[in-house]
Design a protein around this motif. Structure first.
Motif, PDB file in Angstrom:
ATOM      1  N   GLY A 431       0.837  -1.192   0.000  1.00  0.00           N
ATOM      2  CA  GLY A 431       0.000   0.000   0.000  1.00  0.00           C
ATOM      3  C   GLY A 431       0.866   1.233   0.000  1.00  0.00           C
ATOM      4  O   GLY A 431       1.844   1.308   0.749  1.00  0.00           O
ATOM      5  N   SER A 437      -3.796   2.855   3.461  1.00  0.00           N
ATOM      6  CA  SER A 437      -4.036   1.986   2.297  1.00  0.00           C
ATOM      7  C   SER A 437      -4.794   0.711   2.682  1.00  0.00           C
ATOM      8  O   SER A 437      -5.788   0.376   2.039  1.00  0.00           O
ATOM      9  N   GLU A 441      -8.545  -0.407   1.643  1.00  0.00           N
ATOM     10  CA  GLU A 441      -8.780  -1.737   1.087  1.00  0.00           C
ATOM     11  C   GLU A 441      -9.896  -2.451   1.834  1.00  0.00           C
ATOM     12  O   GLU A 441     -10.740  -3.132   1.243  1.00  0.00           O
ATOM     13  N   VAL A 447      -5.713  -2.197  -3.330  1.00  0.00           N
ATOM     14  CA  VAL A 447      -4.388  -1.754  -3.761  1.00  0.00           C
ATOM     15  C   VAL A 447      -4.154  -2.342  -5.150  1.00  0.00           C
ATOM     16  O   VAL A 447      -4.129  -3.560  -5.327  1.00  0.00           O
ATOM     17  N   ASN A 449      -2.010  -2.470  -8.946  1.00  0.00           N
ATOM     18  CA  ASN A 449      -0.711  -2.263  -9.583  1.00  0.00           C
ATOM     19  C   ASN A 449      -0.734  -2.834 -10.990  1.00  0.00           C
ATOM     20  O   ASN A 449      -1.353  -3.873 -11.242  1.00  0.00           O
ATOM     21  N   THR A 506      -4.915  -6.698  -8.528  1.00  0.00           N
ATOM     22  CA  THR A 506      -5.432  -6.349  -7.204  1.00  0.00           C
ATOM     23  C   THR A 506      -4.671  -7.159  -6.171  1.00  0.00           C
ATOM     24  O   THR A 506      -4.578  -8.384  -6.276  1.00  0.00           O
TER      25      THR A 506
END
Length: 583
Positions: A431, A437, A441, A447, A449, A506
């Motif tokens: 996070g 973070s 969540e 989170v 990416n 995720t």
């Protein structure tokens, strides 16, 4: 004149009654706690027990007494409050089931459990809450759940039996976080406690402070600073915190800290709890980075008496706080209330015959049950990790290889090494903002990416096959690894992602392991488990496992600026695996 004198006498009598109540509140030790009936004016203006302490509620007959002090044998006075049920102030012979609430770290009795205490009082319980030793208005030094802190729970029980019509045969303990740990330790220490409800607690203290030889700097510092701001913290806490976060701390010091932490670990009380079959209720939150669920799951599996486990999204204590503070419905506290009804009231509500585990997966609105933990309903799913190797063009797929490795089911003999360094971090993270973070969540904001942004020199990713159906992950993924550190100190951080067709992942869960005295260049077992979770990976997605060497949640094993490389070693007889539990 006569009327005026009579009015004055009435006002004086009321004032004396109120003064007597206040004196009772201020010096509860040595005098039975009692409440008075509401005056006609108070009956008209009555709102809540909190607004009129010491007054019997004209609405439901309960009464709230605050500002109390429990004096311990060493002279330390602990702040406390009491909610009494209807009839408890009548002076009769009726005895009532009782729950003793222990406050969380850095939290005070005058607000933490008021909502739940009021609910219990309406349901016929005496509900006592006290501020743990050393915090706020409770005197003494914070001992981090040491023997004196555990004895305080028994001391408050002694006081409760002396000052209220509590039934000595029907008493339980409950708490969140620090209060959870103390409740479990007290359950093992005091046979008068019939059960414990432990929410967002821990099982093995060192497992939370230094899991897999990796410190937890964010939460260690939060605990230390909050303890210093709200109480009188034992100086040893700051000493041990600094030692744990210092990569140069010798093994002998870490052994000393481990020995200090074990009696402060509820896992140390399991044998005593099992010996008398005391019922235990535990709740844990998936995103709790302070006290991750893993050691509590292990402790739960060791309990042999009646037990219940609830798992759900949330950071530390976030799922339980609304039900503790406010008189509102809350799935965890509602089940805990049923638990008390069964074991303190003897109600045949069947909770002990229900499945022992209730869980809510991350980002899902449903709950499901498992018979127990470990759960026989779950099956093992193993992925073999195969190396990415050098960047190359392969005719078999007419594609470039070496950018990523694979996660494959079945057996495949593959050799090689995948090396990464710690000169830079990758975009893989637990996070971007510590604490906030995982909190985001836990309320549905994951989170995310993009996998293509993980730079191959500093991170490596392994991609699984596209899923044809939903994959329900339950529990702690385990990594079976061989690794080669370039020097005696190094670390691997692992991230498991749910990745869609365009490469956005995720975060499902994460974990880390460090070494501090490795032989440089020598392959060694580097297996470790990731944080337990419940997660549903949709059909059409795939799992991606990412490794790098640093993360804000995990303290580095090296000094600032110190470089190391880590190589995953596939040149051994042991296959490298990602081991999962699925439903």
């Amino acid at each position: 004149m006569t009327v005026s004198m009579q009015g004055w006498r009435m006002r004086a009598a009321r004032g004396a009654a109120l003064l007597g109540c206040l004196l009772t509140l201020g010096s509860a030790q040595g005098a039975n706690l009692s409440c008075r009936a509401a005056t006609p004016l108070e009956t008209l203006t009555y709102t809540t027990p909190l607004a009129m302490p010491g007054v019997i509620s004209p609405k439901d007959g309960t009464c709230f007494l605050n500002g109390l002090k429990v004096t311990r044998p060493d002279g330390v006075r602990l702040a406390a409050n009491v909610f009494l049920p209807a009839g408890a102030s009548s002076g009769g012979t009726t005895k009532y089931p009782t729950v003793i609430f222990v406050t969380s770290w850095a939290v005070a009795d005058f607000f933490e459990y008021l909502g739940q205490q009021q609910r219990l009082a309406r349901d016929g319980y005496i509900a006592v809450a006290y501020t743990a030793r050393g915090f706020w208005d409770s005197e003494g030094v914070i001992g981090v759940a040491g023997p004196v802190d555990v004895a305080d729970v028994s001391g408050v029980l002694d006081w409760t039996l002396a000052q209220t019509p509590a039934d000595p045969a029907r008493v339980g303990a409950a708490g969140i976080s620090y209060g959870a740990g103390l409740s479990l330790l007290a359950l093992g220490n005091d046979p008068r406690l019939k059960t414990a409800v432990a929410l967002s607690g821990w099982a093995t203290l060192l497992d939370q402070m230094y899991r897999n030889q990796v410190p937890n700097p964010t939460w260690l510092d939060i605990l230390q600073i909050s303890g210093q701001l709200t109480g009188r913290l034992d100086p040893i806490v700051a000493e041990y915190n600094a030692a744990i976060q210092n990569p140069d701390t010798p093994a002998s010091k870490l052994a000393e800290i481990t020995a200090w932490g074990w009696p402060r670990s509820p896992a140390s009380a399991v044998a005593a709890i099992n010996q008398r079959g005391a019922p235990v209720f535990i709740a844990k939150n998936w995103q709790d980075d302070m006290f991750s669920p893993n050691s509590s799951l292990a402790m739960f599996s060791q309990l042999t008496g009646p037990k219940k486990l609830m798992l759900q999204p949330g950071i530390h204590a976030s799922a339980e706080i609304p039900g503790a503070l406010f008189d509102v419905d809350n799935v965890i506290w509602d089940q805990a209330h049923r638990w008390f009804d069964r074991w303190l009231k003897g109600q045949a509500n069947g909770i002990e015959n229900e499945p022992k585990v209730s869980l809510q997966p991350k980002f899902q609105g449903y709950r499901e049950t498992l018979s127990t933990w470990p759960a026989p309903e779950l099956r093992a799913l193993d992925y073999q990790i195969t190396p990415r190797g050098a960047v190359r063009w392969e005719l078999g797929c007419l594609c470039w290889r070496g950018i990523t490795g694979d996660l494959q089911t079945g057996t495949r003999s593959t050799s090689g090494r995948d090396s990464i360094g710690n000169a830079l971090d990758t975009t893989a993270t637990t996070g971007p903002i510590p604490v906030l973070s995982p909190l985001a969540e836990s309320v549905g904001l994951p989170v995310i990416n993009q996998m293509a942004t993980v730079l191959p020199a500093f991170g490596v990713r392994y991609e699984g096959p596209w899923l044809s159906q939903t994959l329900k992950l339950r529990g702690a993924p385990t990594l079976k690894l061989k690794a080669i550190p370039s020097q005696k100190r190094g670390m691997l951080v692992a991230y498991l992602y749910d990745v869609d067709l365009v490469g956005f992942g995720t975060l499902i869960t994460h974990g880390a392991r460090a070494v501090h005295a490795a032989t440089p260049g020598q392959s060694q077992d580097f297996s470790f488990d990731m944080v337990a979770t419940g997660y549903d990976v949709p059909a059409g997605h795939r799992l991606v496992l990412v490794f790098d060497t640093q993360d804000s949640l995990y303290g580095p094993p090296v000094r600032a600026g110190e470089r190391f490389d880590m190589a995953l070693d596939f040149n051994t007889s042991m296959p490298l695996q990602l081991k999962l539990l699925t439903r």
